[in-house]
Design a protein around this motif. Structure first.
Motif, mmCIF file in Angstrom:
data_model
loop_
_atom_site.group_PDB
_atom_site.id
_atom_site.type_symbol
_atom_site.label_atom_id
_atom_site.label_comp_id
_atom_site.label_asym_id
_atom_site.label_seq_id
_atom_site.Cartn_x
_atom_site.Cartn_y
_atom_site.Cartn_z
ATOM 1 N N LEU A 33 0.850 -1.189 0.000
ATOM 2 C CA LEU A 33 0.000 0.000 0.000
ATOM 3 C C LEU A 33 0.883 1.235 0.000
ATOM 4 O O LEU A 33 1.870 1.287 0.735
ATOM 5 C CB LEU A 33 -0.897 0.023 1.230
ATOM 6 N N GLY A 34 0.510 2.210 -0.813
ATOM 7 C CA GLY A 34 1.333 3.408 -0.898
ATOM 8 C C GLY A 34 0.521 4.678 -0.955
ATOM 9 O O GLY A 34 -0.648 4.665 -1.370
ATOM 10 N N TRP A 35 1.123 5.765 -0.533
ATOM 11 C CA TRP A 35 0.582 7.109 -0.708
ATOM 12 C C TRP A 35 1.436 7.818 -1.761
ATOM 13 O O TRP A 35 2.669 7.844 -1.646
ATOM 14 C CB TRP A 35 0.612 7.908 0.590
ATOM 15 N N PHE A 36 0.765 8.386 -2.740
ATOM 16 C CA PHE A 36 1.422 9.151 -3.793
ATOM 17 C C PHE A 36 0.749 10.514 -3.885
ATOM 18 O O PHE A 36 -0.376 10.686 -3.430
ATOM 19 C CB PHE A 36 1.315 8.422 -5.136
ATOM 20 N N ARG A 37 1.416 11.452 -4.493
ATOM 21 C CA ARG A 37 0.818 12.764 -4.678
ATOM 22 C C ARG A 37 1.188 13.327 -6.046
ATOM 23 O O ARG A 37 2.222 12.987 -6.607
ATOM 24 C CB ARG A 37 1.247 13.731 -3.573
ATOM 25 N N GLN A 38 0.318 14.195 -6.526
ATOM 26 C CA GLN A 38 0.568 14.832 -7.818
ATOM 27 C C GLN A 38 0.136 16.285 -7.755
ATOM 28 O O GLN A 38 -1.042 16.580 -7.540
ATOM 29 C CB GLN A 38 -0.169 14.105 -8.934
ATOM 30 N N ALA A 39 1.108 17.161 -7.922
ATOM 31 C CA ALA A 39 0.837 18.597 -7.966
ATOM 32 C C ALA A 39 0.564 19.008 -9.408
ATOM 33 O O ALA A 39 0.988 18.321 -10.343
ATOM 34 C CB ALA A 39 2.028 19.367 -7.411
ATOM 35 N N GLU A 45 4.413 11.497 -7.617
ATOM 36 C CA GLU A 45 5.572 11.088 -6.836
ATOM 37 C C GLU A 45 5.152 10.284 -5.609
ATOM 38 O O GLU A 45 4.072 10.498 -5.045
ATOM 39 C CB GLU A 45 6.396 12.302 -6.403
ATOM 40 N N GLY A 46 6.019 9.390 -5.204
ATOM 41 C CA GLY A 46 5.754 8.571 -4.035
ATOM 42 C C GLY A 46 6.031 9.320 -2.751
ATOM 43 O O GLY A 46 6.991 10.080 -2.659
ATOM 44 N N ASP A 105 8.097 3.822 -8.862
ATOM 45 C CA ASP A 105 7.289 3.460 -10.022
ATOM 46 C C ASP A 105 5.812 3.459 -9.657
ATOM 47 O O ASP A 105 5.224 2.395 -9.429
ATOM 48 C CB ASP A 105 7.707 2.087 -10.555
ATOM 49 N N PRO A 106 5.199 4.630 -9.569
ATOM 50 C CA PRO A 106 3.781 4.665 -9.174
ATOM 51 C C PRO A 106 2.889 3.855 -10.108
ATOM 52 O O PRO A 106 1.899 3.257 -9.659
ATOM 53 C CB PRO A 106 3.420 6.152 -9.210
ATOM 54 N N TRP A 107 3.226 3.801 -11.374
ATOM 55 C CA TRP A 107 2.354 3.116 -12.320
ATOM 56 C C TRP A 107 2.509 1.610 -12.260
ATOM 57 O O TRP A 107 1.820 0.883 -12.986
ATOM 58 C CB TRP A 107 2.565 3.672 -13.722
#
Length: 122
Positions: A33-39, A45-46, A105-107
């Motif tokens: 499980l991960g948290w990522f963000r995108q501005a 980004e992770g 590698d978010p994707w």
């Protein structure tokens, strides 16, 4: 598999927020499980991830953000302290069938929530 994030909002610099991700439909001990963000205008980004073999926190948030899970194993959290304007982004929860999480590698994560907006501004 379902992932539902909540907890975003508009806050001032230095404030705190706790994001939640309620997840279902998969065995937790087999999934990362991960948290990522995108501005806006930036790549995704992770931020942090947890898995059976490893837990990772990004250098950009180390010491300010903490990822955790509840005892029931149905929710993961991202506790965010001392928020900065550069933390402004849509935050996503992601899951993948893997014992080794990663942030590069978010994707590579197959399942995603809808995202929750965090805005840090004075």
């Amino acid at each position: 598999v379902q992932l539902v994030e909540s907890g975003g909002g508009v806050v001032q610099p230095g404030s705190s927020l706790r994001l939640s991700c309620v997840h279902s439909g998969f065995p937790l001990d087999s999934f990362a499980l991960g948290w990522f963000r995108q501005a806006p205008g930036k790549v995704r980004e992770g931020v942090s991830c947890i898995s059976r073999a490893v837990d990772i926190i990004a250098d950009s948030v180390k010491g300010r953000f903490t990822m955790s899970r509840d005892n029931a194993g149905s929710t993961v959290y991202l506790e965010m302290n001392n928020l900065k304007p550069e933390d402004t982004a849509v935050y996503y929860c992601a899951a993948d069938y893997s014992s080794f999480c990663n942030l590069q590698d978010p994707w590579g994560y197959e399942y995603w929530g809808q995202g929750t907006q965090v805005a840090v501004s004075s």
